[in-house]
Design an enzyme around this catalytic site. Structure first.
Site, mmCIF file in Angstrom:
data_model
loop_
_atom_site.group_PDB
_atom_site.id
_atom_site.type_symbol
_atom_site.label_atom_id
_atom_site.label_comp_id
_atom_site.label_asym_id
_atom_site.label_seq_id
_atom_site.Cartn_x
_atom_site.Cartn_y
_atom_site.Cartn_z
ATOM 1 N N SER A 265 -38.350 63.460 9.218
ATOM 2 C CA SER A 265 -37.814 63.597 7.875
ATOM 3 C C SER A 265 -36.780 64.712 7.835
ATOM 4 C CB SER A 265 -38.939 63.912 6.896
ATOM 5 O OG SER A 265 -39.377 65.245 7.088
ATOM 6 N N LYS A 266 -36.060 64.776 6.718
ATOM 7 C CA LYS A 266 -35.011 65.795 6.637
ATOM 8 C C LYS A 266 -35.602 67.205 6.683
ATOM 9 C CE LYS A 266 -34.714 64.726 1.696
ATOM 10 N NZ LYS A 266 -33.809 64.206 0.662
ATOM 11 N N ARG A 267 -36.841 67.314 6.252
ATOM 12 C CA ARG A 267 -37.502 68.620 6.284
ATOM 13 C C ARG A 267 -37.610 69.162 7.710
ATOM 14 N NH1 ARG A 267 -40.990 69.231 1.116
ATOM 15 N NH2 ARG A 267 -40.208 71.347 1.236
#
Length: 513
Positions: A265-267
RNA sequence: GGUCCGUUCGUCUAGGGGUUAGGACGUAUCCCUUUCACGGAUAAAACACGGGUUCGAUUCCCGUACGGACUGCCA
């Protein structure tokens, strides 16, 4: 069977930056199209006006451009017969087809509001029952054109009550999906819910839009992420309801987090400080802003090569591929079934390989803006030679400046330990003699410089260990770097004298402390 | 919870009924070398578990475990 031209599509939703996983999906579609002499289509799936993010579409385009995956058809790419390629511009088409489904009894009007549905979900959850599903078991308890009298339905619609259209999933059927990656997958229709296909705002959901467009655009192969596999059963039902021929499906394995569990994920990008997007993205908040592979100093071909091998491989030992070679080697059959972990170390290795294989001239063109941003304007020949001697010592483009900045500016810090150990003020005259000797050289190529140094060292009975470390640090401040003769040659007589004399002064000051 | 998908070195993966289970990244050591890198060499490192089928299963089948996706009027 009729042999049709392959037509594949990449259909991202403009809800933000294009994730690296989406990039891989685009790549596989592109490779398959090129391999088969088919057509690669870009379709923008912007049917959710709530999640629409301005700038996302141009981000997608720029990412594809950067990677060299240009669509044959798409918004701004022509292909008129099949357009438009933005779903928001095809609204009336979906409405027509939704109505057709109502007429043929495959779909129905539903008046239940999102709030009412949410209440149903709450209720079943509180009772500890399995999750609420709007399906063949429950639809007769809801308010829709199946339970309400005809006049009531008409009245509500005319009155302007909000309604959606749902797919009427038949009961007791087995649905078979023949996936090119996974083989045959079975679903029981009884397990499927009556998906909304047309929303109350008049826009279709993904399910309807995707089937209608793929049919109208004559898509032959749907290559998409594994997250779509569960809803493919609904898509099969839709094709059946319309009586349309289905495309072949290929569901790609997910890209997983570098460590821990779950999909990337972008996290993960911000947490680990690694890029997971092709280009940088500036969102409304810092949490929604990311550094891209491009800005992190990656070459597009390296990223493509890395991505291609994440979930696919040719069955040979070859690791380095040009785009053309990927096209040549690519087959859907060789796509793996299991998720692949995002391995940033491997990505860096690919980048290093590509940088080393890039010409000094090209590299100089890429590095120049970085150097000029720092206020330096080196001669082209100097920059190219610099890139040539540094390129096997960098991993990302920004390393050229980060580790090579002292080729442009005067050093302020240097490896003091080595100097404390090696520098002897009394030897300064020996080094000055060497400088004079070098200045007298007619040619200043590395080889000549090196020979002159060797000769001088032999004459004065100096050992390499007494000379090279000192010159190296005097020149660029660190023990790491290209060969000393190469660097001397790069700087030339005047600059070399300037640097060395300045550094010797610094060394004297250090030792006398 | 339900449905569906998956499982070979730490990671990406090859292979496939009988192999010393192959390669790459990373790690370690060595060589090259004025340093660092590059390059070369070597090493440690894997078939999730249990049942079948079979003369023989890592490979085929079934379970179990574990992991994942989906379960929205999002895509």
């Amino acid at each position: 069977m009729e042999i049709k031209n392959v037509r594949v599509r990449f259909a991202p939703s403009p809800t933000g930056a294009l994730h690296i996983g989406g990039m891989r999906t685009a790549l596989y579609n592109y490779l398959f199209a090129r391999k088969t002499g088919g057509t690669f289509i870009l379709r923008i799936e912007d049917t959710d006006q709530l999640r629409y993010v301005p700038g996302a579409e141009s981000y997608i385009l720029e990412s594809l451009q950067w990677a060299g995956l240009l669509p044959d058809e798409g918004p701004g790419f022509g292909g008129g017969a099949y357009g438009p390629y933005r779903q928001s511009e095809r609204k009336d088409i979906y409405q027509r087809y939704a109505q057709e489904l109502i007429r043929s009894g495959h779909a129905y009007y539903a008046f239940d509001t999102p709030e009412m549905l949410e209440a149903c979900r709450q209720e079943t959850q509180e009772k500890g029952e399995s999750a609420f599903k709007y399906d063949s078991q429950t639809r007769l308890k809801m308010s829709n054109s199946l339970t309400l009298p005809e006049e009531e339905v008409q009245a509500r619609i005319e009155r302007g009550d909000p309604w959606a259209i749902r797919l009427k999933v038949p009961s007791g059927e087995i649905i078979e999906v023949d996936d090119l990656v996974r083989g045959i997958v079975h679903f029981q229709s009884n397990e499927l819910d009556d998906k909304v296909i047309l929303k109350s705002d008049g826009m279709p959901t993904y399910h309807l839009a995707n089937i209608v467009d793929d049919h109208l655009m004559e898509i032959t192969h749907v290559i998409r992420g594994e997250e779509w596999l569960p809803s493919t059963a609904h898509h099969v039902l839709l094709y059946r309801a319309f009586g349309w021929e289905m495309p072949r499906f290929s569901h790609l394995p997910l890209i997983l987090k570098p460590s821990g569990q779950g999909k990337l994920s972008k996290r993960d990008g911000v947490q680990l400080g690694i890029p997971v997007f092709p280009l940088s993205w500036k969102g409304d908040t810092p949490e929604d802003s990311f550094t891209g592979f491009r800005e992190a100093g990656f070459l597009p071909n390296a990223v493509i090569n890395f991505l291609a091998l994440l979930g696919w491989n040719p069955g040979t030992d070859q690791e380095l591929f040009t785009l053309d070679e990927l096209v040549e080697a690519f087959t859907i059959e060789k796509i793996g079934k299991s998720g692949s972990r995002f391995d940033y170390d491997k990505a860096k290795w690919f980048n290093q390989q590509y940088i080393m294989a890039t010409s000094d001239e090209t590299l100089a063109g890429l590095v120049r803006p970085m150097v000029e941003a720092q206020g330096y304007h080196p001669r082209e020949s100097f920059l190219q030679a610099f890139c040539g001697m540094m390129k096997e010592r960098v991993v990302v483009l920004s390393d050229f400046w980060d580790t090579g900045r002292y080729f442009f500016e005067d050093l302020v810090v240097f490896d003091e330990k080595t100097i404390a150990k090696k520098w002897d003020t009394g030897n300064k005259t020996l080094f000055e003699g060497m400088i004079s000797r070098l200045e007298a050289l007619e040619s200043f190529d590395p080889e000549t410089v090196h020979q002159a140094m060797e000769a001088y060292m032999q004459e004065k009975n100096l050992k390499p260990g007494d000379v090279f470390p000192i010159l190296r640090i005097a020149l660029i401040g660190t023990m790491k770097g290209p060969g000393v003769a190469e660097m001397l040659s790069l700087f030339g007589p005047a600059e070399l004298r300037r640097r060395l004399e300045r550094a010797f002064g610094l060394f004297d000051a250090l030792v006398s402390q």
